[in-house]
Scaffold this active site. Structure first.
Site, PDB file in Angstrom:
ATOM      1  CE  LYS A  22       3.697  10.313  36.632  1.00  0.00           C
ATOM      2  NZ  LYS A  22       4.943   9.458  36.222  1.00  0.00           N
ATOM      3  CG  ASN A  23       2.922   7.684  33.382  1.00  0.00           C
ATOM      4  OD1 ASN A  23       2.986   8.295  33.561  1.00  0.00           O
ATOM      5  ND2 ASN A  23       2.374   6.468  33.796  1.00  0.00           N
ATOM      6  CB  CYS A 118      14.881   7.233  38.798  1.00  0.00           C
ATOM      7  SG  CYS A 118      13.936   6.127  38.349  1.00  0.00           S
ATOM      8  NE  ARG A 123      12.534   4.160  35.372  1.00  0.00           N
ATOM      9  CZ  ARG A 123      11.278   5.177  35.618  1.00  0.00           C
ATOM     10  NH1 ARG A 123      11.418   5.668  36.236  1.00  0.00           N
ATOM     11  NH2 ARG A 123      10.436   5.170  34.315  1.00  0.00           N
ATOM     12  CG  ASP A 307       3.484   2.932  37.206  1.00  0.00           C
ATOM     13  OD1 ASP A 307       3.113   3.125  36.170  1.00  0.00           O
ATOM     14  OD2 ASP A 307       4.883   2.343  37.739  1.00  0.00           O
ATOM     15  NE  ARG A 399       8.660  12.808  39.587  1.00  0.00           N
ATOM     16  CZ  ARG A 399      10.077  12.018  38.993  1.00  0.00           C
ATOM     17  NH1 ARG A 399      10.234  11.854  40.059  1.00  0.00           N
ATOM     18  NH2 ARG A 399       9.508  11.996  38.330  1.00  0.00           N
TER      19      ARG A 399
HETATM   20  C1  EPZ Z   1       6.575   4.673  32.066  1.00  0.00           C
HETATM   21  O1  EPZ Z   1       8.255   4.576  32.545  1.00  0.00           O
HETATM   22  C2  EPZ Z   1       5.950   5.156  32.913  1.00  0.00           C
HETATM   23  N1  EPZ Z   1       6.524   6.718  32.438  1.00  0.00           N
HETATM   24  C3  EPZ Z   1       6.260   4.423  34.182  1.00  0.00           C
HETATM   25  O2  EPZ Z   1       5.706   4.952  35.522  1.00  0.00           O
HETATM   26  C4  EPZ Z   1       5.855   3.033  34.408  1.00  0.00           C
HETATM   27  O3  EPZ Z   1       6.211   2.321  35.378  1.00  0.00           O
HETATM   28  C5  EPZ Z   1       6.951   2.075  33.521  1.00  0.00           C
HETATM   29  O4  EPZ Z   1       6.501   2.764  31.968  1.00  0.00           O
HETATM   30  C6  EPZ Z   1       6.371   0.853  32.668  1.00  0.00           C
HETATM   31  O5  EPZ Z   1       5.029   0.389  32.974  1.00  0.00           O
HETATM   32  C7  EPZ Z   1       6.178   6.907  32.144  1.00  0.00           C
HETATM   33  O6  EPZ Z   1       4.953   6.761  31.385  1.00  0.00           O
HETATM   34  C8  EPZ Z   1       6.669   8.555  32.568  1.00  0.00           C
HETATM   35  P1  EPZ Z   1       9.542   1.179  30.160  1.00  0.00           P
HETATM   36  P2  EPZ Z   1       9.534   3.821  31.189  1.00  0.00           P
HETATM   37  O7  EPZ Z   1      10.871   1.506  29.326  1.00  0.00           O
HETATM   38  O8  EPZ Z   1       8.728   4.337  29.675  1.00  0.00           O
HETATM   39  C9  EPZ Z   1      13.549  -1.044  30.164  1.00  0.00           C
HETATM   40  C10 EPZ Z   1       4.750   6.198  37.210  1.00  0.00           C
HETATM   41  O9  EPZ Z   1       5.268   5.620  38.302  1.00  0.00           O
HETATM   42  N2  EPZ Z   1      13.990  -1.046  29.728  1.00  0.00           N
HETATM   43  O10 EPZ Z   1       8.554   1.007  30.047  1.00  0.00           O
HETATM   44  O11 EPZ Z   1      11.036   4.729  31.857  1.00  0.00           O
HETATM   45  C11 EPZ Z   1      13.575   0.007  32.062  1.00  0.00           C
HETATM   46  O12 EPZ Z   1      14.641  -0.589  32.530  1.00  0.00           O
HETATM   47  C12 EPZ Z   1       6.142   5.935  36.496  1.00  0.00           C
HETATM   48  O13 EPZ Z   1       4.596   6.583  36.772  1.00  0.00           O
HETATM   49  C13 EPZ Z   1      15.564  -0.708  28.842  1.00  0.00           C
HETATM   50  O14 EPZ Z   1      15.983  -1.566  29.776  1.00  0.00           O
HETATM   51  O15 EPZ Z   1       9.315   2.899  31.165  1.00  0.00           O
HETATM   52  C14 EPZ Z   1      12.212  -0.354  33.000  1.00  0.00           C
HETATM   53  O16 EPZ Z   1      13.535  -2.075  33.610  1.00  0.00           O
HETATM   54  C15 EPZ Z   1       7.108   4.951  37.656  1.00  0.00           C
HETATM   55  N3  EPZ Z   1      15.839  -0.001  27.916  1.00  0.00           N
HETATM   56  C16 EPZ Z   1      11.645  -1.503  31.995  1.00  0.00           C
HETATM   57  O17 EPZ Z   1      12.275  -2.143  30.987  1.00  0.00           O
HETATM   58  C17 EPZ Z   1      15.002   0.598  27.700  1.00  0.00           C
HETATM   59  O18 EPZ Z   1      15.773   1.833  26.715  1.00  0.00           O
HETATM   60  C18 EPZ Z   1      10.144  -0.432  31.491  1.00  0.00           C
HETATM   61  O19 EPZ Z   1      10.778   0.909  31.317  1.00  0.00           O
HETATM   62  C19 EPZ Z   1      13.575   1.267  27.872  1.00  0.00           C
HETATM   63  C20 EPZ Z   1      13.559   0.117  29.046  1.00  0.00           C
END
Ligand code: EPZ
Length: 430
Positions: A22-23, A118, A123, A307, A399
């Site tokens: 998915k990711n 969410c 996020r 995850d 999802r």
């Molecule tokens: C990706 O989400 C994945 N989703 C998530 O999987 C996964 O948990 C996450 O990466 C971490 O590995 C997809 O790939 C579609 P991040 P993403 O940006 O990109 C903070 C699942 O269950 N952050 O790495 O949204 C954020 O708040 C999902 O399949 C900022 O502060 O994750 C979080 O605490 C859930 N500012 C941390 O970084 C930003 O601009 C990690 O977020 C962006 C992120």
């Protein structure tokens, strides 16, 4: 609203195949916006999130054909009229925000609803906007929407304060068509980043170093079409391996990449589970005598994946001794604890740390799924528990996992899906 009724206590046995990631699929679908030529993606799993992403692209004027049976997606983003994805779609799935970078690169303008917080945290998207601003984009936030534009993106040196997966993907995609070269430091190194980079390079991009914290992207004038197969879903693979151990069964999980599961395999071995590679793309998972409690800390890849944290917590709830779970990636990813506790788990949450006192067994109960991976955890708990568990709001599962209940049933699980209303028609395509 769907719910699953699970009759627990049945060890899962047999062989199960992992679907495409998915990711990896979601950013690669967004990458199709970077070209007006056909992009064909193989191995795309039939998930609610994939259907949402397809609807976002269609809303932007893309022509999309999805052959669910063959898991084949064909996308053509020809002349894209000025359009903005609906707030409803983007609020439904944060990953919709991944069209930001490609639209800026291709159209030099973008209007997107801010992806709300969410279940697992606020996020923010500040790292996405900061990186793209360094490349010459300017943004304003008006009425909950991000309005962005640029005279033309140019290469920049960008340091990410946190190795954000989404920010790395958005910046990487935008940089492929920028003027000059972009250096991305402290980039995310997840396998899905590498898969996206491989797809972009097959379209004519020049991305070097994906999979490391230092990525260089040389901008090119245009990108062409491609045919790309996505990698297997390492989170689905990990969820299935944990199902084999937690139910004291004996599973062979195939069509996976062991290299992507090193941290989970190490933790499972430390906890006394029997895990062994039984082929280049297959792992056997079974329970040992009884799983010993371990301490777990989620980290960006290659650390233990956030995850898989909820699912691993179920193993700790049934382990001998007391283990701890420290969630360092998201600030609110213990919402599955409530359901586990009502099944008899003894878990104490203190901020980003949970202390789990293992119990000899769990007992079935009605529980509510809080989010995608929390739903997976409660499902695993129901499979291992004595008696009946009713998992409410089970639609969270669809999802990220397709035909999960059928696959688990083929391994001996006793579960029944009850749909209170037909699945919302999310997908407008064929
Ligand atoms: C990706 O989400 C994945 N989703 C998530 O999987 C996964 O948990 C996450 O990466 C971490 O590995 C997809 O790939 C579609 P991040 P993403 O940006 O990109 C903070 C699942 O269950 N952050 O790495 O949204 C954020 O708040 C999902 O399949 C900022 O502060 O994750 C979080 O605490 C859930 N500012 C941390 O970084 C930003 O601009 C990690 O977020 C962006 C992120």
């Amino acid at each position: 609203m769907d719910h699953l009724v699970i009759q627990g206590g049945v060890p899962l046995r047999g062989t199960v195949r992992v679907n495409g990631s998915k990711n990896a699929s979601l950013p690669i679908i967004a990458a199709a916006l970077l070209t007006d030529e056909p992009v064909i993606i193989e191995g795309v799993p039939d998930l609610l999130d994939v259907r949402t992403m397809i609807a976002v692209l269609e809303g932007l004027g893309a022509a999309v054909e999805y052959d669910q049976e063959r898991a084949l997606l064909r996308i053509i983003c020809g002349e894209l009229p000025p359009a903005a994805p609906s707030a409803d779609l983007v609020s439904r799935m944060r990953a919709s925000f991944l069209v930001l970078g490609p639209l800026l690169a291709r159209k030099k303008a973008v209007s997107l609803p801010l992806p709300g917080g969410c279940a697992i945290g606020t996020r923010p998207v500040d790292l996405h906007l900061k990186g793209l601003s360094a490349m010459g984009a300017s943004f304003s936030i008006v009425g909950g929407r991000v309005e962005g534009c640029t005279e033309g993106l140019r290469g920049a040196r960008i340091y990410l304060d946190f190795p954000s997966v989404g920010a790395t993907e958005n910046i990487m995609m935008a940089a492929t068509l920028a003027r000059g070269s972009t250096i991305l430091e402290n980039a995310a190194t997840e396998p899905e980043i590498v898969d996206l980079a491989n797809c972009l390079n097959s379209m004519g991009a020049v991305v070097v170093g994906a999979g490391t914290a230092h990525i260089r992207i040389e901008g090119v004038p245009r990108l062409g079409g491609t045919r790309h197969g996505v990698i297997p879903d390492r989170i689905e693979a990990g969820t299935l391996l944990l199902a084999g151990v937690i139910t004291k069964g004996d599973l062979i999980v195939e069509n996976l990449l062991p290299d992507h599961l090193k941290s989970l395999l190490a933790k499972l071995t430390e906890a006394g589970a029997l895990v062994e590679e039984v082929g280049p793309n297959a792992i056997r998972a079974a329970a040992g005598e009884r799983s010993a409690a371990v301490d777990l800390k989620t980290m960006p890849y290659p650390g233990f994946s956030t995850d898989l944290q909820p699912q691993f917590m179920v193993l700790l709830a049934l382990a001998e001794g007391t283990g701890t779970v420290t969630e360092t990636v998201f600030e609110n990813r213990f919402r599955h604890v409530e359901g586990l506790s009502s099944m008899g788990a003894r878990i104490q949450v203190e901020g980003r740390r949970a202390i789990v006192r293992g119990q000899p067994c769990l007992t079935g109960a009605p529980v509510v799924a809080p989010d995608l991976r929390g739903a997976a955890a409660l499902l695993l708990a129901g499979l291992a528990a004595q008696g009946k568990t009713e998992l409410l709001q089970a639609e969270h599962l669809w999802r990220g996992y397709c035909s999960l209940e059928e696959r688990l049933a083929s391994l001996g699980a006793q579960l029944k899906r009850i749909s209170a209303e037909p699945e919302r028609a999310l997908f407008t395509g064929s």
